[in-house]
Write an enzyme that holds these catalytic residues in place. Sequence first.
Site, mmCIF file in Angstrom:
data_model
loop_
_atom_site.group_PDB
_atom_site.id
_atom_site.type_symbol
_atom_site.label_atom_id
_atom_site.label_comp_id
_atom_site.label_asym_id
_atom_site.label_seq_id
_atom_site.Cartn_x
_atom_site.Cartn_y
_atom_site.Cartn_z
ATOM 1 N N ASN A 152 2.974 -2.575 -5.001
ATOM 2 C CA ASN A 152 1.941 -3.030 -4.056
ATOM 3 C C ASN A 152 0.518 -2.658 -4.485
ATOM 4 O OD1 ASN A 152 2.487 -0.345 -3.550
ATOM 5 N ND2 ASN A 152 2.220 -0.526 -1.340
ATOM 6 N N GLU A 249 6.116 9.883 -3.218
ATOM 7 C CA GLU A 249 5.344 9.082 -2.255
ATOM 8 C C GLU A 249 6.244 7.937 -1.827
ATOM 9 O OE1 GLU A 249 2.610 9.635 -0.872
ATOM 10 O OE2 GLU A 249 1.585 11.102 -2.112
ATOM 11 N N GLY A 251 8.548 5.733 1.557
ATOM 12 C CA GLY A 251 8.290 4.734 2.599
ATOM 13 C C GLY A 251 7.944 5.323 3.955
ATOM 14 N N CYS A 283 2.575 1.139 2.278
ATOM 15 C CA CYS A 283 3.541 2.157 2.707
ATOM 16 C C CYS A 283 3.146 2.845 4.004
ATOM 17 C CB CYS A 283 3.690 3.197 1.610
ATOM 18 S SG CYS A 283 2.112 3.852 1.083
ATOM 19 N N GLU A 457 -1.013 13.422 -3.023
ATOM 20 C CA GLU A 457 -1.872 12.830 -4.041
ATOM 21 C C GLU A 457 -3.315 12.939 -3.567
ATOM 22 O OE1 GLU A 457 0.147 8.904 -4.896
ATOM 23 O OE2 GLU A 457 0.612 9.999 -6.732
#
Length: 483
Positions: A152, A249, A251, A283, A457
């Site tokens: 994405n 990372e 859903g 997400c 992140e």
Amino acid sequence: MEKQPTASHFINGQYVEDPAGDPIDIIYPANGQPIAKIHSATKRIVEFALESAANAQAQWAAMTGTERGRILRKAADIIRERNHELSVLETYDTGKPLQETLVADATSGADSLEYFGGLAGSLTGEHIPLGESWAYTIREPLGICVGIGAWNYPTQIACWKSAPALACGNTMVFKPSETTPLSALKIAEIYTEAGLPRGVFNVVQGLGSVGASLVADPRVDKVSLTGSVLTGKKVYASAASQIKHVTMELGGKSPLIIFNDANIEDAISGAILGNFYASGQVCSNGTRVFVHSAIKEKFIARLVERTKSAIIGDPLDENTNYGPMVSEDQLLIAERYVAKGIQEGAKLVYGGKRIDQPGFYFEPTIFSDVKDDMTIAREEIFGPVMCILDFDDEKQVIERANATEFGLSAGVFTNDITRAHRVIGQLQAGSCWINAYNLTPVEIPFGGVKTSGVGRENSKAAIEHYSQLKTVYVEMGHMESQF
Ligand code: NAD
């Protein structure tokens, strides 16, 4: 399309091809036509990438942080100069409208390189006084990091993973999603142009099996994955068998809670941005929209009115603000969930159908009267399907919002300042917004709790996930022992 990458992989500072690898067609989501073909990495390619990353690591780590940072900041400048070209490529790869990719993809990647480039010179340990003696810590890189991306935000993910990794003195082998493999190659090209030594950032292509072989390799010290919970469980288990560091990372099925005192237009903007940006393929989307029953009817009427004004069409036309989904498969998933929602008794108030034109276009879809136990309220759809649920009571809505295995994000719209902080404080989510949604500047940590992930992140927090501390105790007196 101009200036496509010239081969499938980028290793040791150059494009590399091995036509023996299984071919993968790259499809333009706006018309379903192939735009490129790549080859999945063979064993030889994977070996070359890991060997290059291993060979480059010590020398890269031996440079000063300021020198490493200078290269990252130069790469950020080049990304910004080429933003238009990179955004067009991202639009071809993902189908996302150029209106979005111009502001949310390469530019977000450049922010990350600039931010971590700026931090690189100040990554240090500390001095710890211990009376007569003392200790100090040395902040060391982990070694070889593997990054694995979802489809994405391909450019953003490549940058969000590589920038902190490289700033800390690690090298990286990055595997983009097989659905959107093109832009990470451009990032590798740009790093090289900015002066990154050979082998520090390498890109290999392929399906999940290529990712799995990277994760399992004993030379790899850290794995950072952006993907589904299902994949996360496999990757985490494989990494754990060798006690590797991980960032996951994954859903979500995030709650967006709208109280009756909220500014309704702002709340609707939050719901639209948090459900229909990137055709719903984000997400952190707030896909469970809890609306106070006192404002429900007004909210839905105005939401539908605003959704009708979406400009759906050619993603390369800068006026388009809603494009196709990434693939036929992803569209079929959305279609199946919509059918399930109708079957389980949710009220379809808008959309719900594939749009009758070439490409993978699916209408922005709104369900109301959704109940907590319906499939569409429990499972991540990863498409443009908004579920509206009613509520009356603050305590109950918090319990309902938390009743999920996921914990990526949450949002609250209210003008009551104490309620905003009280509610957000009780929501089980890693990334939260008050009177906003889905804004993720590089300065703030991003990541999930529960099955939505491990690690963070962006921001200074990412440094902890790409470095480790060596502790050195220094005896200033005499060494004593028990006998
Ligand atoms: P996916 O899990 O199918 O694939 C993600 C990546 O993992 C791909 O590159 C794939 O090739 C690779 N992979 C698959 N199996 C593997 C294995 N066994 N070992 C190693 N690698 C493997 O996810 P997707 O369909 O590409 O992306 C959508 C998912 O990603 C959604 O669940 C979404 O919520 C999540 N996502 C999370 C974030 C976040 O930051 N939390 C961001 C974007 C997307």
